[in-house]
Scaffold this active site. Structure first.
Site, short mmCIF file in Angstrom:
data_model
loop_
_atom_site.label_atom_id
_atom_site.label_comp_id
_atom_site.label_asym_id
_atom_site.label_seq_id
_atom_site.Cartn_x
_atom_site.Cartn_y
_atom_site.Cartn_z
N THR A 1 3.64 -0.23 14.91
CA THR A 1 2.34 1.01 14.92
C THR A 1 2.53 2.47 14.46
O THR A 1 4.05 2.44 15.52
CB THR A 1 1.28 0.77 15.32
OG1 THR A 1 0.24 0.92 15.14
CG2 THR A 1 1.45 0.84 16.63
N ASP B 1 1.14 -1.43 11.38
CA ASP B 1 0.96 -3.28 11.71
C ASP B 1 -0.97 -3.45 11.22
O ASP B 1 -1.47 -1.98 10.78
CB ASP B 1 0.20 -3.32 13.67
CG ASP B 1 -0.62 -4.37 13.81
OD1 ASP B 1 0.65 -5.30 14.30
OD2 ASP B 1 -1.35 -4.56 14.35
N MET C 1 -4.35 9.45 11.31
CA MET C 1 -5.09 10.28 10.02
C MET C 1 -6.00 11.30 10.91
O MET C 1 -6.57 11.50 10.26
CB MET C 1 -6.92 9.25 9.38
CG MET C 1 -5.33 7.51 8.98
SD MET C 1 -7.11 6.43 8.25
CE MET C 1 -6.92 5.64 10.28
N ASP D 1 0.79 -1.49 0.15
CA ASP D 1 -0.03 -0.32 -0.19
C ASP D 1 0.69 1.24 0.05
O ASP D 1 1.88 1.30 0.21
CB ASP D 1 -1.32 0.15 0.99
CG ASP D 1 -0.18 -0.11 2.56
OD1 ASP D 1 0.73 0.00 2.73
OD2 ASP D 1 -1.15 -0.79 3.02
N LYS E 1 -3.61 3.96 -2.18
CA LYS E 1 -4.96 4.92 -1.89
C LYS E 1 -4.47 6.21 -2.34
O LYS E 1 -3.95 6.42 -1.25
CB LYS E 1 -5.67 4.97 -1.43
CG LYS E 1 -6.78 3.23 -1.49
CD LYS E 1 -8.19 3.33 -0.26
CE LYS E 1 -8.94 1.77 -0.60
NZ LYS E 1 -7.60 1.04 -0.19
N1 SAH Z 1 -1.29 0.42 9.88
C1 SAH Z 1 -1.49 1.29 10.15
C2 SAH Z 1 -1.84 2.67 10.20
C3 SAH Z 1 -2.68 2.91 8.81
S1 SAH Z 1 -3.44 4.10 8.98
C4 SAH Z 1 -0.64 1.45 11.34
O1 SAH Z 1 -0.31 0.18 12.62
O2 SAH Z 1 1.08 2.45 11.84
C5 SAH Z 1 -2.68 5.65 8.00
C6 SAH Z 1 -2.59 6.33 9.21
O3 SAH Z 1 -1.45 6.30 10.23
C7 SAH Z 1 -1.79 7.55 8.75
O4 SAH Z 1 -2.46 8.86 7.51
C8 SAH Z 1 -0.93 7.92 9.45
O5 SAH Z 1 -1.81 9.03 10.42
C9 SAH Z 1 -0.74 7.85 10.05
N2 SAH Z 1 1.11 6.92 9.83
C10 SAH Z 1 1.08 5.49 9.62
N3 SAH Z 1 2.65 6.49 9.22
C11 SAH Z 1 3.25 7.27 9.30
C12 SAH Z 1 4.29 7.93 9.59
N4 SAH Z 1 5.54 7.46 9.15
N5 SAH Z 1 4.59 8.99 10.26
C13 SAH Z 1 3.77 9.25 11.11
N6 SAH Z 1 2.31 8.85 9.88
C14 SAH Z 1 2.23 7.66 9.98
#
Ligand code: SAH
Length: 268
Positions: free
Chosen positions: A126, A98, A182, A43, A65
């Site tokens: 995460t 995660d 998000m 993704d 997306k």
């Molecule tokens: N499954 C992912 C989250 C997916 S939702 C996890 O466990 O991290 C997507 C959101 O995750 C983004 O809009 C942001 O808020 C956050 N995110 C993911 N990677 C990030 C990063 N490297 N730095 C800051 N926010 C991040």
């Protein structure tokens, strides 16, 4: 691609968490599955550095997306995953962070089971946890914060009820560190709802954009000024918003901890 009759008899998809971006934060298991995959569905959160680890022989299918691009529906993704697994190939579904934290991993497990495809789920770091370490914001700290809550501030336009489900009063009263996923597009809502629920406008907040990558940017402010902070720095997704007293440790802790993300200097 050679046909693997054992795999075809037991079609399987590995749903793998890739962590927050730094390839050094992949688990050993994730790395093993990625480097032996025949098909990888990935993704938008998968960093270039992690993509560089994909085997050259693997089929790489982008199902993210991003604005302005055709995006696959969740159902299309699951159909494609099932189709690939049923041909007997070793299939990895690679997700940022995660798979079970705002990652729709549970939906994919259920959908694949309906296709007769089994799954294994490999946890990843995460974003809230990875960015907490790289920005120097402890999620809990004795005497200040006894817990942390991961929340999404995102409401799908077709389903605004998701937002109503957030219990803002409980969040404000909890004394937990709050981490909004998000949320960078909805700072005014976060400020308004938490302040209406009794949280002080002076509560420290931090925004971490592209955390754990060489493009990481970190900004500090207060709940009251969150929207101005995000607008003035033109923060873009992916970004996290931390709300809580623990944020006040950030400058001290980040100066004491080593920043060694892929040998790149972090941007503050
Ligand atoms: N499954 C992912 C989250 C997916 S939702 C996890 O466990 O991290 C997507 C959101 O995750 C983004 O809009 C942001 O808020 C956050 N995110 C993911 N990677 C990030 C990063 N490297 N730095 C800051 N926010 C991040």
């Amino acid at each position: 691609m050679p046909f693997d009759s054992t795999a075809a008899q037991n079609p399987r998809v590995s749903i793998v968490g890739a962590g927050p971006g730094d390839p050094d934060l992949l688990t050993v298991k994730a790395l093993r599955l990625i480097t032996s995959a025949q098909v990888i569905f990935y993704d938008a959160l998968i960093s270039d550095e992690i993509r560089a680890l994909f085997p050259s022989s693997a089929e790489k299918i982008y199902v993210g997306k991003r604005c302005g691009e055709h995006s696959f529906s969740q159902q299309e993704i699951c159909n494609q995953l099932a189709k690939a697994a049923l041909t007997g190939q070793r299939v990895v579904r690679l997700k940022g962070g995660d798979p079970f934290v705002f990652g729709r991993g549970g939906e994919e497990v259920l959908a694949l089971a309906a296709h007769g495809v089994s799954t294994d789920v490999i946890p990843g770091i995460t974003a809230a946890v990875g960015c907490s370490a790289s920005a120097g914001i402890p999620l809990t700290h004795r005497g200040l914060s006894q817990g942390c809550t991961f929340v999404t501030a995102h409401a799908r336009s077709e389903d605004s009820k998701e937002l109503l489900a957030v219990d803002w009063s409980a969040l404000a009263a909890s004394n937990n560190t709050l981490v909004f996923y998000m949320g960078s597009a909805r700072p005014a809502l976060i400020t308004e709802q938490l302040m209406n629920s009794g949280m002080s406008g002076a509560m420290p907040v931090a925004v971490v954009e592209n955390g754990c990558t060489h493009r990481q940017r970190v900004f500090q402010g207060t709940l009251e000024t969150l929207e101005a902070l995000i607008n003035s720095h033109q923060v873009k997704a992916p970004a996290l918003i931390y709300v809580g007293e623990v944020v006040s440790f950030m400058n001290e802790l980040s100066s004491l901890t080593q920043k060694n993300i892929n040998s790149h200097q972090l941007v503050y």
